[in-house]
Design a protein around this motif. Structure first.
Motif, PDB file in Angstrom:
ATOM      1  N   ARG A 455      -7.697  -2.583  -4.229  1.00  0.00           N
ATOM      2  CA  ARG A 455      -7.873  -1.146  -4.458  1.00  0.00           C
ATOM      3  C   ARG A 455      -7.159  -0.706  -5.740  1.00  0.00           C
ATOM      4  O   ARG A 455      -7.697   0.072  -6.539  1.00  0.00           O
ATOM      5  N   LEU A 456      -5.936  -1.212  -5.924  1.00  0.00           N
ATOM      6  CA  LEU A 456      -5.173  -0.849  -7.118  1.00  0.00           C
ATOM      7  C   LEU A 456      -5.863  -1.362  -8.379  1.00  0.00           C
ATOM      8  O   LEU A 456      -5.945  -0.654  -9.386  1.00  0.00           O
ATOM      9  N   ALA A 457      -6.347  -2.605  -8.328  1.00  0.00           N
ATOM     10  CA  ALA A 457      -7.013  -3.177  -9.506  1.00  0.00           C
ATOM     11  C   ALA A 457      -8.304  -2.427  -9.819  1.00  0.00           C
ATOM     12  O   ALA A 457      -8.622  -2.171 -10.987  1.00  0.00           O
ATOM     13  N   LEU A 458      -9.068  -2.076  -8.784  1.00  0.00           N
ATOM     14  CA  LEU A 458     -10.312  -1.338  -8.991  1.00  0.00           C
ATOM     15  C   LEU A 458     -10.037   0.007  -9.649  1.00  0.00           C
ATOM     16  O   LEU A 458     -10.759   0.444 -10.555  1.00  0.00           O
ATOM     17  N   THR A 459      -9.002   0.679  -9.195  1.00  0.00           N
ATOM     18  CA  THR A 459      -8.685   2.005  -9.722  1.00  0.00           C
ATOM     19  C   THR A 459      -8.170   1.924 -11.159  1.00  0.00           C
ATOM     20  O   THR A 459      -8.396   2.835 -11.963  1.00  0.00           O
ATOM     21  N   ALA A 460      -7.492   0.824 -11.495  1.00  0.00           N
ATOM     22  CA  ALA A 460      -6.918   0.692 -12.832  1.00  0.00           C
ATOM     23  C   ALA A 460      -7.972   0.365 -13.885  1.00  0.00           C
ATOM     24  O   ALA A 460      -7.802   0.713 -15.055  1.00  0.00           O
ATOM     25  N   TYR A 461      -9.052  -0.290 -13.488  1.00  0.00           N
ATOM     26  CA  TYR A 461     -10.058  -0.748 -14.444  1.00  0.00           C
ATOM     27  C   TYR A 461     -10.905   0.430 -14.915  1.00  0.00           C
ATOM     28  O   TYR A 461     -11.181   1.362 -14.163  1.00  0.00           O
ATOM     29  N   ASP A 462     -11.363   0.383 -16.173  1.00  0.00           N
ATOM     30  CA  ASP A 462     -12.085   1.511 -16.766  1.00  0.00           C
ATOM     31  C   ASP A 462     -13.587   1.511 -16.473  1.00  0.00           C
ATOM     32  O   ASP A 462     -14.262   2.505 -16.751  1.00  0.00           O
ATOM     33  N   TRP A 463     -14.154   0.411 -16.000  1.00  0.00           N
ATOM     34  CA  TRP A 463     -15.563   0.325 -15.607  1.00  0.00           C
ATOM     35  C   TRP A 463     -16.503   0.814 -16.708  1.00  0.00           C
ATOM     36  O   TRP A 463     -17.168   1.833 -16.567  1.00  0.00           O
ATOM     37  N   PRO A 464     -16.594   0.070 -17.818  1.00  0.00           N
ATOM     38  CA  PRO A 464     -17.506   0.494 -18.899  1.00  0.00           C
ATOM     39  C   PRO A 464     -18.962   0.540 -18.468  1.00  0.00           C
ATOM     40  O   PRO A 464     -19.750   1.281 -19.048  1.00  0.00           O
ATOM     41  N   GLY A 465     -19.333  -0.265 -17.459  1.00  0.00           N
ATOM     42  CA  GLY A 465     -20.703  -0.212 -16.934  1.00  0.00           C
ATOM     43  C   GLY A 465     -20.875   0.811 -15.830  1.00  0.00           C
ATOM     44  O   GLY A 465     -21.951   0.896 -15.216  1.00  0.00           O
ATOM     45  N   ASN A 466     -19.802   1.559 -15.516  1.00  0.00           N
ATOM     46  CA  ASN A 466     -19.828   2.658 -14.557  1.00  0.00           C
ATOM     47  C   ASN A 466     -20.256   2.221 -13.160  1.00  0.00           C
ATOM     48  O   ASN A 466     -19.896   1.130 -12.728  1.00  0.00           O
ATOM     49  N   VAL A 467     -21.010   3.058 -12.464  1.00  0.00           N
ATOM     50  CA  VAL A 467     -21.320   2.814 -11.055  1.00  0.00           C
ATOM     51  C   VAL A 467     -22.130   1.533 -10.888  1.00  0.00           C
ATOM     52  O   VAL A 467     -21.943   0.786  -9.929  1.00  0.00           O
ATOM     53  N   ARG A 468     -23.028   1.248 -11.838  1.00  0.00           N
ATOM     54  CA  ARG A 468     -23.839   0.037 -11.743  1.00  0.00           C
ATOM     55  C   ARG A 468     -22.955  -1.209 -11.791  1.00  0.00           C
ATOM     56  O   ARG A 468     -23.144  -2.152 -11.032  1.00  0.00           O
ATOM     57  N   GLU A 469     -21.964  -1.207 -12.678  1.00  0.00           N
ATOM     58  CA  GLU A 469     -21.053  -2.351 -12.766  1.00  0.00           C
ATOM     59  C   GLU A 469     -20.220  -2.485 -11.498  1.00  0.00           C
ATOM     60  O   GLU A 469     -19.976  -3.601 -11.003  1.00  0.00           O
ATOM     61  N   LEU A 470     -19.801  -1.362 -10.932  1.00  0.00           N
ATOM     62  CA  LEU A 470     -19.013  -1.396  -9.698  1.00  0.00           C
ATOM     63  C   LEU A 470     -19.821  -1.986  -8.549  1.00  0.00           C
ATOM     64  O   LEU A 470     -19.319  -2.807  -7.773  1.00  0.00           O
ATOM     65  N   ARG A 471     -21.085  -1.587  -8.435  1.00  0.00           N
ATOM     66  CA  ARG A 471     -21.935  -2.135  -7.372  1.00  0.00           C
ATOM     67  C   ARG A 471     -22.075  -3.660  -7.522  1.00  0.00           C
ATOM     68  O   ARG A 471     -21.936  -4.407  -6.552  1.00  0.00           O
ATOM     69  N   ASN A 472     -22.351  -4.107  -8.747  1.00  0.00           N
ATOM     70  CA  ASN A 472     -22.492  -5.547  -8.980  1.00  0.00           C
ATOM     71  C   ASN A 472     -21.198  -6.290  -8.670  1.00  0.00           C
ATOM     72  O   ASN A 472     -21.222  -7.400  -8.119  1.00  0.00           O
ATOM     73  N   ALA A 473     -20.069  -5.676  -9.025  1.00  0.00           N
ATOM     74  CA  ALA A 473     -18.774  -6.312  -8.761  1.00  0.00           C
ATOM     75  C   ALA A 473     -18.526  -6.459  -7.267  1.00  0.00           C
ATOM     76  O   ALA A 473     -17.980  -7.472  -6.810  1.00  0.00           O
ATOM     77  N   MET A 474     -18.929  -5.462  -6.486  1.00  0.00           N
ATOM     78  CA  MET A 474     -18.736  -5.537  -5.041  1.00  0.00           C
ATOM     79  C   MET A 474     -19.655  -6.590  -4.399  1.00  0.00           C
ATOM     80  O   MET A 474     -19.250  -7.279  -3.468  1.00  0.00           O
TER      81      MET A 474
END
Length: 573
Positions: A455-474
């Protein structure tokens, strides 16, 4: 190429055969003037290959002799003979020097022609399932057709208990349907022309015929106008979930997003065109769907057109339609996306990619509320609301002359700006948990949980690909976790590095924390020195060899030197 023999569709291989009778056939491909096809080889039949028109299969190619080779069937045996050809005939790569018997699966090469010998029986036929890529391609084509012509296409996600159930689904599908393996125990059935009631009846029939089967149904375009949306809807239905919650409905936590949705509620029922701005992957289509769903047009179609995905030469035809004979290949009238969206909403995604001629015609459509098909003269009245989305600064493009300024002002009657995910960090973990819940439902399993360090790492990362990148990461993390909780180890190195740079506590005890501190210091020194290893080593009080050892120890890779960074003598980085 010409042939006097009967060509068959693959589904014809077992038609009209006596029960248990073997069928022998040649599957041809690589011919210079014709697509791949199947030729039935009956008992006693002979097939010849050559340049001569008297050959059964005539191939006009300089590597093929006048009479090149012949294949014949004697009872259940199939033989091949080279007829003294200049370039030879090969079976499985070996040149044929005398008549020889063939076996099922043998590959024959005759000039540019490749032939595979096949043998099957209607009682022993193994049904071949399409792969996920073929399913998505067919679904995209059927969705396009359904959208243009106000028809429907059904997607059935079928979960079967074993291979026998999969084969039964494939065998009982209509000839026009495509059945494919979509991962695990799930099959996808693309069924054109089925409305919701017909699809429900088909699903009930499958459940009754296959013990233990489950079916989830989505209907395009009413349940979604994109492949991803329709698949998500069908999977949610398969899991027994309510579709809007399972297909990515808005999750609103951040104050900026709360204000955005409050604004959206007020303008949804107006006739204004809306320009939606935001980075790639930020959720512009979700916002557009929310506007449509809250408007008086919600019973009409919601159609999305990705302007970047259409070749410039075809754009006007795709957007406005064309009449038969308007250009070479226009063998029938085609309805454009503007006309197909009448009574509903049209989203032009990546609107900055609109070609200049299409921009002028679109402006006229918006002002006159009428469209003229390519090659036509009749104006067709259309009642459609336009939404546009882009990740570029369209106002700057208009000032630079790369986008029509009058069209920009017409489509930007109201502008909504979606903040990037890094500016709404409160939503990162809730979104991640939603994606994990969706994955769990699709697999019929409990969703993976997120550890505190993840959770801490996810919150710290800037996610340049935004929601799409987050979905793929999960999705990736869930696979790596194998059903267990997701830790920082299952996240990308970039996310973990972001957490360390922000000084977030990570698991591993005192030794692990000391290693994290050392690792973070090395990364910071390399960044400060623009990737120069010698400079970073001096900053850390280490020898260059010692720094290289620690880079290898922690699995770090130095970034390339910054522009203008001087390289030290001796080739140092």
């Amino acid at each position: 190429m010409t042939t006097t023999d009967r060509t068959l569709d693959a589904a014809d291989l077992t038609r009209d055969a006596a029960p248990g009778a073997p069928r022998v056939f040649l599957a041809l491909s690589g011919e210079p003037t014709r697509a791949s096809r199947v030729i039935d080889l009956a008992a006693g039949q002979e097939i010849s290959f050559g340049r001569s028109r008297s050959a059964t299969v005539s191939v006009d190619h300089d590597k093929v002799s006048r009479l090149h080779a012949r294949i014949w069937r004697a009872h259940d045996e199939v033989w091949i003979e080279d007829l003294g050809s200049r370039n030879g005939t090969r079976v499985n790569g070996a040149r044929v020097t005398a008549p020889r018997a063939l076996s099922a699966g043998d590959e024959l090469a005759i000039g540019p022609v490749t032939a595979i010998l096949g043998r099957t029986s209607p009682l022993a036929l193994t049904v071949r399932l399409a792969d996920a890529g073929a399913i998505e391609d067919r679904l995209a084509a059927e969705l396009d057709r359904a959208t243009r012509y106000r028809r429907s296409v059904a997607l059935l996600m079928v979960r079967v208990p074993d291979d026998d159930g999969a084969e039964q689904v494939a065998r009982t599908a209509r000839r026009m349907d495509l059945v494919g393996d979509y991962g695990g125990d799930d099959l996808a059935v693309v069924a054109p022309e089925l409305d919701r009631a017909e699809a429900v009846r088909e699903g009930e029939r499958l459940i009754a015929a296959i013990p233990g089967a489950r079916v989830g149904i989505a209907i395009g375009p009413s349940d979604g106008t994109s492949v991803a949306r329709l698949i998500a809807h069908a999977r949610a239905a398969l899991a027994g979930e309510v579709a809007p919650a399972a297909t990515g409905g808005p999750l609103i936590v951040d104050p900026a997003m709360v204000r955005l949705y409050q604004t959206l509620e007020r303008l949804a029922d107006s006739a204004m065109t809306v320009l939606i701005l935001g980075e790639t992957g930020v959720g512009k289509e979700v916002i557009a769907e929310a506007i449509h769903a809250r408007s008086a047009r919600r019973a009409g179609p919601f159609i999305r057109l990705n302007c970047a995905a259409i070749p410039e030469a075809l754009f006007e035809s795709e957007l406005f339609g064309h009449e038969r004979g308007a250009f070479t290949g226009a063998d029938r009238r085609k309805t454009g996306f503007v006309e197909a969206a009448a009574g509903g909403t049209l989203l032009l995604d990546e609107v900055g990619e609109l070609p200049a001629p299409a921009q002028a015609k679109l402006l006229r459509v918006l002002e006159q509320k009428a469209v003229t098909r390519v090659g036509g003269t009749e104006e067709i009245a259309v009642d459609v609301r336009l939404l546009a989305a882009t990740n570029v600064d369209l106002e700057a493009e208009a000032r630079a002359g790369r986008f029509r300024e009058d069209l920009y002002f017409r489509i930007a009657q109201f502008t909504l700006v979606i903040p990037p995910l890094r500016d709404r960090r409160d939503e990162i973990v809730p979104l991640a948990e939603r994606f994990l819940a969706e994955l769990g439902r699709a697999r019929g399993q409990a969703p993976p949980t997120l550890s505190d360090e993840a959770r801490l790492a996810l919150t710290a990362y800037d996610w340049p690909g935004n929601v799409r990148e987050l979905r793929n990461a999960m999705e990736r993390a869930a696979v790596l976790a194998g059903g267990g909780p997701i830790t920082a180890a299952e996240l990308s190195e970039r996310a973990v590095d972001a957490g360390r740079r922000r000084g977030l506590p990570l698991a591993g005890g005192v030794k692990g924390q000391l290693a994290d501190v050392e690792r973070t210091a090395i990364v910071a020194a390399l960044e400060a020195e623009g990737g120069n290893q010698s400079g970073a080593a001096r900053r850390l009080g280490l020898s260059r060899r010692g720094l290289i050892y620690k880079l290898e120890k922690y699995g770090l890779k130095a970034p390339p030197p910054s522009a203008g960074q001087r390289r030290p003598p001796g080739g140092g980085l």
